[in-house]
Design a protein around this motif. Structure first.
Motif, short mmCIF file in Angstrom:
data_model
loop_
_atom_site.label_atom_id
_atom_site.label_comp_id
_atom_site.label_asym_id
_atom_site.label_seq_id
_atom_site.Cartn_x
_atom_site.Cartn_y
_atom_site.Cartn_z
N GLU A 1 32.97 44.95 44.28
CA GLU A 1 32.02 43.95 43.82
C GLU A 1 31.05 44.49 42.76
O GLU A 1 30.51 43.74 41.96
CB GLU A 1 31.22 43.42 45.02
CG GLU A 1 30.39 42.20 44.72
CD GLU A 1 29.58 41.78 45.93
OE1 GLU A 1 29.68 40.61 46.31
OE2 GLU A 1 28.87 42.63 46.48
N THR B 1 32.98 43.87 39.48
CA THR B 1 33.49 42.52 39.22
C THR B 1 32.37 41.52 39.46
O THR B 1 31.26 41.88 39.89
CB THR B 1 34.66 42.18 40.16
OG1 THR B 1 34.19 42.15 41.52
CG2 THR B 1 35.77 43.19 40.03
N ARG B 2 32.66 40.27 39.22
CA ARG B 2 31.72 39.21 39.58
C ARG B 2 31.67 39.08 41.10
O ARG B 2 32.68 39.27 41.78
CB ARG B 2 32.16 37.89 38.95
CG ARG B 2 32.15 37.89 37.44
CD ARG B 2 32.84 36.67 36.87
NE ARG B 2 32.12 35.44 37.20
CZ ARG B 2 32.55 34.22 36.88
NH1 ARG B 2 33.70 34.08 36.23
NH2 ARG B 2 31.84 33.15 37.20
N LYS B 3 30.52 38.72 41.61
CA LYS B 3 30.39 38.55 43.05
C LYS B 3 31.11 37.28 43.49
O LYS B 3 31.07 36.26 42.81
CB LYS B 3 28.92 38.49 43.45
CG LYS B 3 28.18 39.79 43.23
CD LYS B 3 26.74 39.70 43.69
CE LYS B 3 26.03 41.04 43.49
NZ LYS B 3 24.62 41.00 43.94
N SER B 4 31.76 37.36 44.65
CA SER B 4 32.53 36.22 45.14
C SER B 4 32.47 36.18 46.66
O SER B 4 33.10 37.00 47.34
CB SER B 4 33.99 36.29 44.68
OG SER B 4 34.77 35.32 45.32
N TYR C 1 38.72 35.09 45.20
CA TYR C 1 38.08 35.40 43.92
C TYR C 1 38.48 34.35 42.88
O TYR C 1 37.63 33.88 42.09
CB TYR C 1 38.50 36.79 43.47
CG TYR C 1 37.74 37.31 42.26
CD1 TYR C 1 36.43 37.77 42.40
CD2 TYR C 1 38.34 37.35 41.01
CE1 TYR C 1 35.73 38.25 41.31
CE2 TYR C 1 37.65 37.83 39.91
CZ TYR C 1 36.34 38.28 40.06
OH TYR C 1 35.64 38.75 38.97
N ASP D 1 36.54 31.01 43.27
CA ASP D 1 35.18 31.02 42.73
C ASP D 1 35.18 31.05 41.21
O ASP D 1 34.28 30.51 40.57
CB ASP D 1 34.40 32.21 43.30
CG ASP D 1 33.91 31.95 44.71
OD1 ASP D 1 33.89 30.77 45.12
OD2 ASP D 1 33.56 32.92 45.41
N ILE D 2 36.18 31.71 40.62
CA ILE D 2 36.27 31.73 39.16
C ILE D 2 36.58 30.33 38.63
O ILE D 2 35.97 29.85 37.66
CB ILE D 2 37.37 32.72 38.69
CG1 ILE D 2 36.95 34.17 39.01
CG2 ILE D 2 37.64 32.57 37.20
CD1 ILE D 2 35.73 34.65 38.27
N ASN E 1 33.83 28.20 38.58
CA ASN E 1 32.75 28.77 37.76
C ASN E 1 31.54 29.07 38.64
O ASN E 1 30.41 28.70 38.33
CB ASN E 1 32.34 27.82 36.63
CG ASN E 1 31.50 28.55 35.58
OD1 ASN E 1 31.59 29.77 35.45
ND2 ASN E 1 30.69 27.80 34.85
N PRO F 1 30.03 32.18 40.23
CA PRO F 1 29.70 33.55 40.60
C PRO F 1 28.60 33.56 41.64
O PRO F 1 27.60 32.85 41.51
CB PRO F 1 29.21 34.16 39.28
CG PRO F 1 28.70 33.01 38.49
CD PRO F 1 29.57 31.83 38.87
N ASP G 1 25.83 35.20 42.74
CA ASP G 1 24.88 36.26 42.41
C ASP G 1 23.75 36.36 43.44
O ASP G 1 22.97 37.31 43.44
CB ASP G 1 24.28 36.02 41.02
CG ASP G 1 25.32 36.15 39.93
OD1 ASP G 1 25.31 35.32 39.02
OD2 ASP G 1 26.13 37.08 40.02
#
Length: 439
Positions: free
Chosen positions: A358, A361-364, A422, A425-426, A429, A431, A433
């Motif tokens: 994590e 990468t982006r948080k998921s 993941y 969530d992508i 859109n 993330p 955070d």
């Protein structure tokens, strides 16, 4: 923060990891792998050293340690899972197991006392010493890092150096277990050391030790943990390789059942009458340092989440629990612990890997939730199977999974679930955070 302080903390971390279980795994691997020792020990070091190293760093990178890691799934899951980790690997398993192993493989090797009162008297003395060392957490680094660890390494060095000088490196047969895929088999052997779970508990000990040595900022704590973990990891690699090499080259055609028999046999060959004393001393020192670390970790953790009881009160509680449970005997402790550890260990590994991932990468949150849910399903199956429940329907459903027979059937499904989570969530859109840290 002075460098020698971090060095002593690294020594302490080495001793916390290096319990009796770690002492007896590598020699048996060396004996069974024979000429395939190289790839086998390499695989062992990946899961026996690298994975615990990753766990320590994962805890250090979190503001609230293990609880924060579990909170990626849900806040209450983070609290409950952390409590289960500390109670299972500490109070109800690791601590009493350390005392029982110290008695059966250490004290009994030296004095051969077959008496029902023997384990009670020994555990009473063992936990009294543990209590006195654990009572002041600020002195644990000094007591373990400066005194007990060097003594443990010195005794080990005597055995290892004498083995290198006396035993001849000749070709030896490879057992069926290590014949076709020694590297993968070594990975599985390292996996069963359970040190990745122990590392989650020891993380708080390292953080508190660094704070006591004037590490204040997050960057200082992370850097200090990194250096300490590298010191401990280097020591573990050296010791594991050396102990494995002893099993690899030990002379004779004796069929050994476990690593304890190998080291006892090696000690007898090299030191004759003093062999049992040497091996017994190694085991008791290894168990003592591990037990101290686990009591410190459990007491510090519960003092943080429920500070109405003091650290010393928790030390007393866990010493008493350890004393009582250890008198049930090693076989009973292992019988109770196997299903619990079979359940929590895969989940812990998934949390460790995803928590580190994590940071790049982006948080998921969905990634954590799906991966942990899938892993928990497989882990629950393994736990129920370990107590003898017949689960034929689920067995036929799950046995198509790669590595299922080795107890690692959860690995690929967890990886795929993490990717799917993941991706969800992508696509949304979304993330994450602001991970949910509060209910």
């Amino acid at each position: 923060m002075k460098r020698f302080n971090v060095l002593f903390i690294g020594f302490m971390l080495f001793s916390l990891f290096f319990g009796a279980g770690n002492l007896i795994f590598p020699p048996l691997l060396g004996s069974e792998s024979g000429d395939n020792f190289g790839p086998a020990i390499t695989g062992f070091l990946i899961t026996g050293v690298l994975l615990p190293f990753m766990a320590v760093m994962a805890v250090a990178l979190e503001d609230n340690g293990l609880i924060s890691m579990g909170s990626r799934v849900h806040y209450f899951f983070g609290i409950v899972f952390a409590i289960i980790i500390y109670l299972s690997i500490g109070a109800f398993y690791g601590i009493p197991r350390a005392s029982s192993v110290a008695y059966e493989l250490g004290f009994n090797q030296m004095f051969n006392i077959d008496d029902s009162w023997g384990i009670f008297v020994f555990s009473l003395i063992f936990f009294t010493i543990t209590y006195l060392i654990s009572l002041n957490p600020k002195k644990i680094v000094n007591r373990i890092g400066q005194y007990l660890t060097p003594l443990l390494l010195l005794v080990l060095a005597v055995l290892v150096i004498q083995s290198f000088l006396s035993f001849e490196n000749v070709s030896s047969p490879v057992s069926e277990k290590y014949a076709s895929s020694p590297f993968f088999t070594g990975i599985l052997e390292g996996y069963f050391t359970m040190d990745a779970v122990a590392a989650l508990a020891f993380g708080i000990v390292i953080i508190n030790a660094l704070k006591d040595k004037d590490a204040v900022s997050k960057s200082e704590l992370v850097k200090g943990t990194l250096v300490s973990a590298l010191v401990a990891g280097t020591g573990l690699v050296a010791v594991y390789f050396s102990l494995g090499w002893i099993g690899r080259v030990i002379p004779g055609e004796t069929n050994f059942k476990n690593g304890a028999e190998i080291l006892t046999y090696a000690s007898d060959i090299l030191f004759v009458t003093s062999g049992n004393i040497l091996f017994g001393l190694i085991v008791m020192l290894a168990c003592l340092t591990t037990c101290v670390g686990l009591i410190n970790a459990c007491s510090s953790f519960f003092n943080e989440i429920y500070p109405k009881l003091s650290y010393s009160n928790y030390v007393t509680i866990f010493v008493i629990i350890g004393l009582l449970v250890s008198n049930l005997g090693l076989n009973m402790i292992l019988l109770v612990a196997v299903p619990l550890l079979s359940f929590i260990y895969p989940i812990a590994i998934v949390l460790i890997v995803l928590s580190l991932l994590e940071h790049v990468t982006r948080k998921s949150k969905t990634m954590f939730q799906l991966a942990v849910a899938v892993t928990a399903f497989y882990a629950l199956y393994e736990a129920l199977s370990s107590i003898g429940l017949e689960l034929e329907f689920f067995t036929s459903l799950l046995d198509i999974t790669p590595f299922f027979e080795q107890g690692l059937g959860w690995v690929l499904p967890a990886f795929l679930a993490a990717l799917i989570g993941y991706g969800i969530d992508i696509l949304k859109n979304k993330p994450i955070d602001d991970i949910e840290e509060n209910p």
